[in-house]
Design a protein around this motif. Structure first.
Motif, short mmCIF file in Angstrom:
data_model
loop_
_atom_site.label_atom_id
_atom_site.label_comp_id
_atom_site.label_asym_id
_atom_site.label_seq_id
_atom_site.Cartn_x
_atom_site.Cartn_y
_atom_site.Cartn_z
N CYS A 1 2.88 11.73 0.36
CA CYS A 1 2.41 10.41 0.17
C CYS A 1 3.57 9.61 -0.54
CB CYS A 1 1.25 10.18 -0.65
SG CYS A 1 0.72 8.42 -1.08
N ILE B 1 1.12 4.75 1.43
CA ILE B 1 0.84 5.47 2.65
C ILE B 1 0.84 7.15 2.66
CG2 ILE B 1 1.31 5.70 5.12
CD1 ILE B 1 0.21 2.89 4.58
N TYR C 1 -4.69 13.47 -2.64
CA TYR C 1 -4.99 13.16 -1.18
C TYR C 1 -6.49 13.30 -1.06
CZ TYR C 1 -0.28 15.03 -1.05
OH TYR C 1 1.13 15.03 -1.16
N CYS D 1 0.69 6.67 -5.18
CA CYS D 1 -0.15 7.82 -4.63
C CYS D 1 -0.70 8.77 -6.01
CB CYS D 1 1.04 8.73 -4.19
SG CYS D 1 2.11 8.16 -2.67
N TYR E 1 -8.43 6.68 0.74
CA TYR E 1 -7.66 6.20 2.04
C TYR E 1 -8.53 5.82 2.93
CZ TYR E 1 -3.90 9.02 0.45
OH TYR E 1 -2.83 9.63 -0.37
N ALA F 1 -2.27 7.52 7.05
CA ALA F 1 -3.45 6.90 6.41
C ALA F 1 -3.06 5.78 5.44
CB ALA F 1 -4.71 7.57 5.94
N ARG F 2 -3.57 4.86 5.33
CA ARG F 2 -3.31 3.89 4.24
C ARG F 2 -4.04 4.13 2.77
NH1 ARG F 2 -4.65 -2.93 4.72
NH2 ARG F 2 -6.83 -1.83 3.77
N ARG F 3 -3.62 4.29 1.81
CA ARG F 3 -4.08 4.52 0.81
C ARG F 3 -4.64 2.85 0.19
NH1 ARG F 3 -3.66 5.70 -5.10
NH2 ARG F 3 -5.19 7.36 -5.37
N ARG F 4 -5.82 2.99 -0.58
CA ARG F 4 -6.39 1.64 -1.02
C ARG F 4 -5.54 0.96 -2.12
NH1 ARG F 4 -11.76 1.89 0.91
NH2 ARG F 4 -12.40 3.79 1.38
N TYR G 1 0.84 -1.16 -0.09
CA TYR G 1 -0.07 0.10 0.15
C TYR G 1 0.79 1.29 -0.04
CZ TYR G 1 -3.53 -3.36 1.63
OH TYR G 1 -4.51 -4.39 1.61
N TRP H 1 -6.87 4.88 9.03
CA TRP H 1 -6.28 6.33 9.67
C TRP H 1 -5.65 5.92 11.08
CZ3 TRP H 1 -6.43 10.99 7.07
CH2 TRP H 1 -7.09 11.02 5.79
#
Length: 125
Positions: free
Chosen positions: A50, A34, A107, A104, A112, A97-100, A32, A115
């Motif tokens: 990111c 972040i 934002y 990147c 995300y 936060a973790r992005r799906r 992922y 959190w």
């Protein structure tokens, strides 16, 4: 249980430095991207930086470009935000936060999915 825990915040004088950490548990970070976000009192949350799942240079908001550096250590399941030449306007609660996805691309909050609870950064003389 999946968690993100930020640490490293505190009080620092203008021009000083802090290093924030975002430690993950319950999942492997290397799949992922972040992101780091911040929210100052009375202001909306904004994206700061990111980093993609494999690392690299990251992306930065204009307000922090050249002063902040994002990095990650996938072996330690941790992402870092090195903040140098801090300004009073950097005062905020900082969240990771973790992005799906693994890369990147902006934002947008709904991109995300998990959190952290945030760490306070105060820049003041």
């Amino acid at each position: 249980q999946l968690r993100l825990v930020e640490s490293g915040g505190g009080l620092v004088q203008p021009g000083g430095s802090l290093r924030l950490s975002c430690a993950a548990s319950g999942f492997t970070m290397d799949g992922y991207a972040i992101g780091w976000f911040r929210q100052a009192p009375g202001k909306e949350r904004e994206g700061v930086s990111c980093i993609s799942n494999r690392g690299g240079s990251g992306i930065y908001a204009d307000a922090v470009k050249g002063r902040f550096t994002i990095s990650r250590d996938n072996a330690k399941n941790t992402v870092f935000l090195q903040m140098d030449r801090l300004k009073t306007e950097d005062t905020a609660v900082y969240y990771c936060a973790r992005r799906r996805l693994s890369f990147c691309l902006g934002y947008r909050a709904h991109d995300y999915d998990y959190w952290g609870q945030g760490t306070q950064v105060t820049v003041s003389s």
